[in-house]
Design an enzyme around this catalytic site. Sequence first.
Site, short mmCIF file in Angstrom:
data_model
loop_
_atom_site.label_atom_id
_atom_site.label_comp_id
_atom_site.label_asym_id
_atom_site.label_seq_id
_atom_site.Cartn_x
_atom_site.Cartn_y
_atom_site.Cartn_z
N HIS A 197 27.96 32.84 88.55
CA HIS A 197 27.30 32.98 87.25
C HIS A 197 26.75 31.62 86.79
O HIS A 197 25.63 31.54 86.28
CB HIS A 197 28.30 33.44 86.17
CG HIS A 197 28.83 34.83 86.35
ND1 HIS A 197 30.17 35.12 86.31
CD2 HIS A 197 28.21 36.02 86.53
CE1 HIS A 197 30.36 36.42 86.47
NE2 HIS A 197 29.18 36.99 86.60
N LYS A 203 35.24 49.68 79.84
CA LYS A 203 35.72 48.81 80.90
C LYS A 203 36.94 48.04 80.43
O LYS A 203 36.89 47.38 79.39
CB LYS A 203 34.61 47.81 81.26
CG LYS A 203 34.49 47.49 82.71
CD LYS A 203 33.21 46.71 82.98
CE LYS A 203 33.10 46.36 84.44
NZ LYS A 203 31.87 45.63 84.73
N ARG A 243 23.48 39.69 94.24
CA ARG A 243 24.16 38.98 95.31
C ARG A 243 23.79 39.55 96.68
O ARG A 243 23.69 38.83 97.65
CB ARG A 243 25.67 39.06 95.13
CG ARG A 243 26.19 38.17 94.02
CD ARG A 243 27.57 38.55 93.62
NE ARG A 243 27.59 39.95 93.23
CZ ARG A 243 28.63 40.59 92.77
NH1 ARG A 243 29.77 39.98 92.67
NH2 ARG A 243 28.55 41.86 92.42
N SER A 252 33.81 38.67 90.05
CA SER A 252 34.94 38.52 89.12
C SER A 252 36.10 39.43 89.51
O SER A 252 37.26 39.05 89.41
CB SER A 252 34.49 38.87 87.69
OG SER A 252 33.44 38.05 87.29
O1 PNS Z 1 28.91 41.95 84.45
P1 PNS Z 1 28.63 43.42 84.43
O2 PNS Z 1 29.90 44.20 84.10
O3 PNS Z 1 27.98 43.90 85.69
O4 PNS Z 1 27.60 43.66 83.21
C1 PNS Z 1 27.14 44.96 82.89
C2 PNS Z 1 26.43 44.95 81.54
C3 PNS Z 1 27.35 44.37 80.49
C4 PNS Z 1 25.17 44.10 81.62
C5 PNS Z 1 26.06 46.43 81.19
O5 PNS Z 1 27.20 47.22 81.29
C6 PNS Z 1 25.47 46.55 79.79
O6 PNS Z 1 24.31 46.25 79.59
N1 PNS Z 1 26.30 46.98 78.83
C7 PNS Z 1 25.90 47.13 77.44
C8 PNS Z 1 25.76 48.62 77.09
C9 PNS Z 1 24.42 49.14 77.58
O7 PNS Z 1 23.37 48.72 77.15
N2 PNS Z 1 24.49 50.11 78.52
C10 PNS Z 1 23.31 50.69 79.14
C11 PNS Z 1 22.99 50.02 80.47
S1 PNS Z 1 21.68 50.82 81.30
#
Ligand code: PNS
Length: 165
Positions: A16, A40, A99, A136
């Site tokens: 990151h 989550k 990645r 992570s």
């Molecule tokens: O680090 P991650 O867990 O891969 O991040 C995922 C994240 C936080 C970017 C995604 O879950 C997100 O955007 N969450 C906010 C809620 C949202 O907008 N959901 C719709 C995604 S299409």
Amino acid sequence: MLVVYPGSFDPITLGHIDIIKRISNKFDQVIILVANNENKKTVFSLDERLNLIKQSLKESGVRTKKNTEKSNIRIEKHSGLLVDFVKQEDCDFIIRGLRRASDFDIEYDMARLNKHISGVETLLVSADPKFTHIASSYVKEIAKYGGDISGLVPEIVAQSIKQKF
Ligand code: PNS
């Protein structure tokens, strides 16, 4: 241009940090957005994740807005839809790291969905090969069973994980 780099950051890794360094050299302003995803289960709370990002960037010599006015990096937290934050802050793009090929399907779907519901565009940035094996979730698993996570996460994160398990 203002971009947002969202994620769970549970916890932030050296992968990151590499992406943050690279995008902060390319865009005028970067917001690192720590997402509060109620579906989550995280090891670190939202505020712990935010503080670990702050401390990790400091450890890596990356300045954030709070440390100096010259910095173009801000760290924020958000609950709810990412695109709502993007619109509220008037960000130009969402940035996500890739990645490997298996990341692509998920990221492509998210990018398309975010575009569909809001018109917001996503840019996918390829991870440096030095960091493509770091996730992570693996870091937490290795730490949980007492493995060595140095070189995968900043030192402050390694110490904090040890305290958690
Ligand atoms: O680090 P991650 O867990 O891969 O991040 C995922 C994240 C936080 C970017 C995604 O879950 C997100 O955007 N969450 C906010 C809620 C949202 O907008 N959901 C719709 C995604 S299409």
